[in-house]
Design an enzyme around this catalytic site. Structure first.
Site, PDB file in Angstrom:
ATOM      1  N   GLU A   1       0.812  -1.220   0.000  1.00 20.64           N
ATOM      2  CA  GLU A   1       0.000   0.000   0.000  1.00 20.64           C
ATOM      3  C   GLU A   1       0.848   1.274   0.000  1.00 20.64           C
ATOM      4  OE1 GLU A   1      -4.014  -1.612   2.116  1.00 20.64           O
ATOM      5  OE2 GLU A   1      -2.367  -1.091   3.449  1.00 20.64           O
TER       6      GLU A   1
HETATM    7  N1  IFG Z   1      -4.338  -3.984   4.628  1.00 23.42           N
HETATM    8  C1  IFG Z   1      -3.086  -3.480   5.192  1.00 23.42           C
HETATM    9  C2  IFG Z   1      -2.880  -3.753   6.672  1.00 23.42           C
HETATM   10  C3  IFG Z   1      -4.167  -3.623   7.483  1.00 23.42           C
HETATM   11  C4  IFG Z   1      -5.246  -4.485   6.853  1.00 23.42           C
HETATM   12  C5  IFG Z   1      -6.487  -4.513   7.732  1.00 23.42           C
HETATM   13  C6  IFG Z   1      -1.957  -5.460   4.262  1.00 23.42           C
HETATM   14  C7  IFG Z   1      -0.705  -6.075   3.686  1.00 23.42           C
HETATM   15  C8  IFG Z   1      -5.546  -3.944   5.472  1.00 23.42           C
HETATM   16  N2  IFG Z   1      -1.955  -4.107   4.468  1.00 23.42           N
HETATM   17  O1  IFG Z   1      -2.899  -6.158   4.538  1.00 23.42           O
HETATM   18  O2  IFG Z   1      -1.930  -2.837   7.192  1.00 23.42           O
HETATM   19  O3  IFG Z   1      -4.573  -2.284   7.608  1.00 23.42           O
HETATM   20  O4  IFG Z   1      -7.374  -5.550   7.340  1.00 23.42           O
END
Ligand code: IFG
Length: 489
Positions: free
Chosen positions: A302
Site C-alpha cells: 500500500e
Molecule cells: N491492509 C493493510 C494492513 C491492514 C489491513 C487490515 C496489508 C498487507 C488492510 N496491508 O494487509 O496494514 O490495515 O485488514
C-alpha cells in the site's frame, strides 16, 4: 478413515492406524530420551512439563541407551525414516509403552503435541488408545502474523500465543513491528522511533515497545516451541510513526503528527534522500543482529504515496541492505513490481494478485489470501469486532480453500506455505485476539500441515466440534460459531 480414527486431532495426521491395547499414564510413568540425542532432550523436558501440569504425576525424566521397559514414553531417532524430514514423526502407542521417533527437535516436539491431543483436555483417566501415527507437514511455512503496531501486545501475551500456535503445529510467528500508528522495537541508533513512535497506537489500542532484550526473549521462546520469529518493518509506506519521530526523514523536513486513525496509503519514506537508506540500513542491521531466524520482512504494501519509479528504486536498495545482512527478504505482494531478486519471498494477500512464477521471478509464495486468512475480518455481520472490507470469513471460509488453487497458475512447489494475519486496528486485548483467532486459526494450521486429499469440511467440522472442550479447558475465549455443533465438557 472416519474422524473417530483421527481422534479429533487437528491438524489431521497423514496416517493413523489403530492397534490393540491402550496406554495408561500413571504415577509410575517415566519419560525417556535417547541418551546423547540433543534433539530429543528439550522435547522430553517440554513433554514432562505438560504432563506434570495436566496429570499431577511426577513424570521423571531419564536418558537411556536403549528402548526402556514398560510404562515409559521413549523419544528416539531409532526407526525414524529420513522421509519424515525435520518436522515429521512416528508416534507408536502400545499397551505398555509409547514411542516417538523423529530426526530433529521439531519432529519430537510435534509428536508430543499429538500425544497431548490424544489425552483428555482436563480430566483423567489419562489413557491413550493404541495406535500408530506417521505424520509430516505438507508445507514448510505455517504462520501467524500479529500486528503489534496498531495495538501493542506484551512479551507474556506473545509467549502464551506461541504456546497456542505451537500446539497446532504452526512454526512461524511474523510480528508486524511498525506502521503509521506505532513503532514497537527499540533501534539504538534511532531511539526516538520507539521512545516517540512507541507512545502512539490506533484509536483505543495499546501503546508500548519491545526493548531489544525483550525481542530476543520472544525469539528464544519461539525457538523453544519450534517456531521461527519473523520481524517486519513495513516500508516505504505505512511509515507515519517513523516520520513523526524524525523530521529529517521527511521531504519537507517537518514531522507529521502521530496518527491514530484507520486509513492506509498516505505515508512514504523519501526514496530520493540518502538519509532514508542510512535509516533503513541502521534499522535492518540492528534488527538482523537480534533475529536468530533467516528472514527479514520489509512490508512494501500500500505504498500509494510512493511513485512506481521511487518504489522500484527503494526496493532495489532495500534488497541490497537485506542481503548485506545475510537475511532472506520477504515482502507483501506489491513487491512483485519492485524488481524482486531470486531467493526472496512474496507474501500474497490481495484477491486479484497474479503471483505466477514469471511475475515473481521464481520467488516462492507465502499465501495469506485476505478473503480466507485475514482473521481481523468479521465472522459474520453481527461480529462485534474486526473489519469486513475483504470478506466475511466464517469458520468454513477460513478452512475450505486449497493454497494451490486459490490463485491461478500456482503449483505446489511454488507455495512455501500459508499464514494467517491478525491486524489490530480493532483488536486491542487478548480476549478479543482469541475470539478472532479461534477457532479459525485451527483450520489454517490444518491447511498448512495436512494432505489436501482426504481433507474436507464435513469431516473437519466434526473434529473441530470435539476440540471445543480442549479450547475451553485452555481458557481460550473462542467464537462458538453456529457452523459447528460444539460439544460441551
Ligand atoms: N491492509 C493493510 C494492513 C491492514 C489491513 C487490515 C496489508 C498487507 C488492510 N496491508 O494487509 O496494514 O490495515 O485488514
Amino acid at each position: 478413515m472416519s474422524s473417530i480414527l483421527h481422534h479429533n486431532l487437528i491438524p489431521k495426521p497423514v496416517r493413523v492406524e489403530p492397534r490393540a491395547g491402550e496406554f495408561h499414564i500413571t504415577a509410575e510413568t517415566r519419560i525417556c530420551a535417547q541418551a546423547g540425542l540433543a534433539e530429543a532432550q528439550p522435547a522430553a523436558e517440554y513433554l514432562a512439563g505438560i504432563l506434570r501440569r495436566l496429570t499431577g504425576y511426577p513424570m521423571p525424566l531419564e536418558a537411556v541407551g536403549e528402548a526402556p521397559g514398560p510404562g515409559s514414553i521413549f523419544l528416539t531417532v531409532q526407526g525414524a525414516p529420513p522421509v519424515l524430514g525435520a518436522e515429521g514423526y512416528r508416534l507408536e502407542v502400545a499397551g505398555d509403552a509409547v514411542t516417538i521417533r523423529a530426526n530433529k527437535f521439531a519432529g519430537f516436539f510435534y509428536g508430543c503435541q499429538t500425544l497431548r491431543q490424544l489425552l483428555p483436555p482436563s480430566e483423567g483417566p489419562w489413557q491413550i488408545p493404541g495406535l500408530d501415527v506417521e505424520d509430516r507437514p505438507r508445507f514448510a511455512w505455517r504462520g501467524l502474523m500479529l500486528d503489534v503496531a496498531r495495538s501493542f501486545f506484551t512479551v507474556e501475551e506473545i509467549k502464551n500465543l506461541l504456546d497456542l500456535a505451537a500446539a497446532i503445529k504452526l512454526n512461524r510467528l511474523h510480528l508486524h513491528l511498525s506502521d503509521d500508528q506505532g513503532w514497537r522495537i527499540m533501534i539504538e541508533s534511532w531511539p526516538n522511533l520507539a521512545l516517540f513512535g512507541g507512545k502512539c497506537a490506533a484509536e483505543g489500542g495499546r501503546s508500548g515497545y519491545f526493548t531489544q532484550a525483550e525481542f530476543q526473549e520472544i525469539a528464544a521462546y519461539a525457538q523453544s516451541r519450534a517456531v521461527t520469529l519473523v520481524p517486519e518493518i513495513d516500508m516505504p509506506g505505512h511509515t507515519n510513526a517513523a516520520l513523526s519521530a524524525y523530521p529529517e526523514l521527511n521531504r519537507s523536513g517537518i514531522a507529521p503528527e502521530p496518527y491514530r486513525g484507520m486509513k492506509v496509503g498516505f505515508s512514504t519514506l523519501a526514496a530520493e534522500k540518502e538519509i532514508t537508506y542510512r535509516f533503513v540500513a541502521d534499522v535492518l542491521r540492528e534488527l538482523a543482529a537480534i533475529t536468530p531466524g533467516p528472514y527479514l520482512h520489509v512490508g512494501g504494501d500500500e505504498a500509494d504515496s510512493t511513485t512506481p519509479e521511487e518504489y522500484k528504486l527503494f526496493l532495489q536498495r532495500v534488497q541490497d541492505i537485506a542481503a548485506a545482512n545475510g537475511k532472506t527478504l520477504i515482502g507483501w505482494d506489491e513487491i512483485i513490481h519492485g524488481g524482486l531478486r531470486p531467493g526472496n519471498l512474496v507474501q500474497v494477500w490481495r484477491k486479484g494478485t497474479q503471483p505466477q512464477k514469471a511475475a515473481c521471478q521464481g520467488a516462492r509464495l507465502i499465501l495469506s489470501p485476505c478473503h480466507h486468512a485475514y482473521l481481523d475480518m468479521k465472522y459474520g455481520p453481527e461480529t462485534h469486532l474486526g473489519q469486513d472490507w475483504a470478506a466475511l470469513i466464517e469458520v468454513k471460509d477460513a478452512y475450505a480453500w486449497d493454497p494451490v488453487s486459490v490463485y491461478p497458475g500456482v503449483s505446489e512447489e511454488d507455495v512455501l506455505g500459508v499464514e494467517a494475519a491478525l491486524w489490530t486496528e480493532t483488536i486491542h486485548n487478548v480476549s478479543d485476539l482469541e475470539y478472532m483467532l479461534f477457532p479459525r486459526l485451527l483450520g489454517i494450521a490444518e491447511i498448512g500441515w495436512s494432505p489436501q486429499e482426504g481433507r474436507g469440511w464435513e469431516e473437519y467440522r466434526l473434529r473441530l466440534a470435539a476440540h471445543g472442550p480442549r479450547l475451553a479447558a485452555a481458557g481460550i475465549n473462542f467464537c462458538r460459531s453456529p457452523q459447528i455443533s460444539w460439544r460441551e465438557g
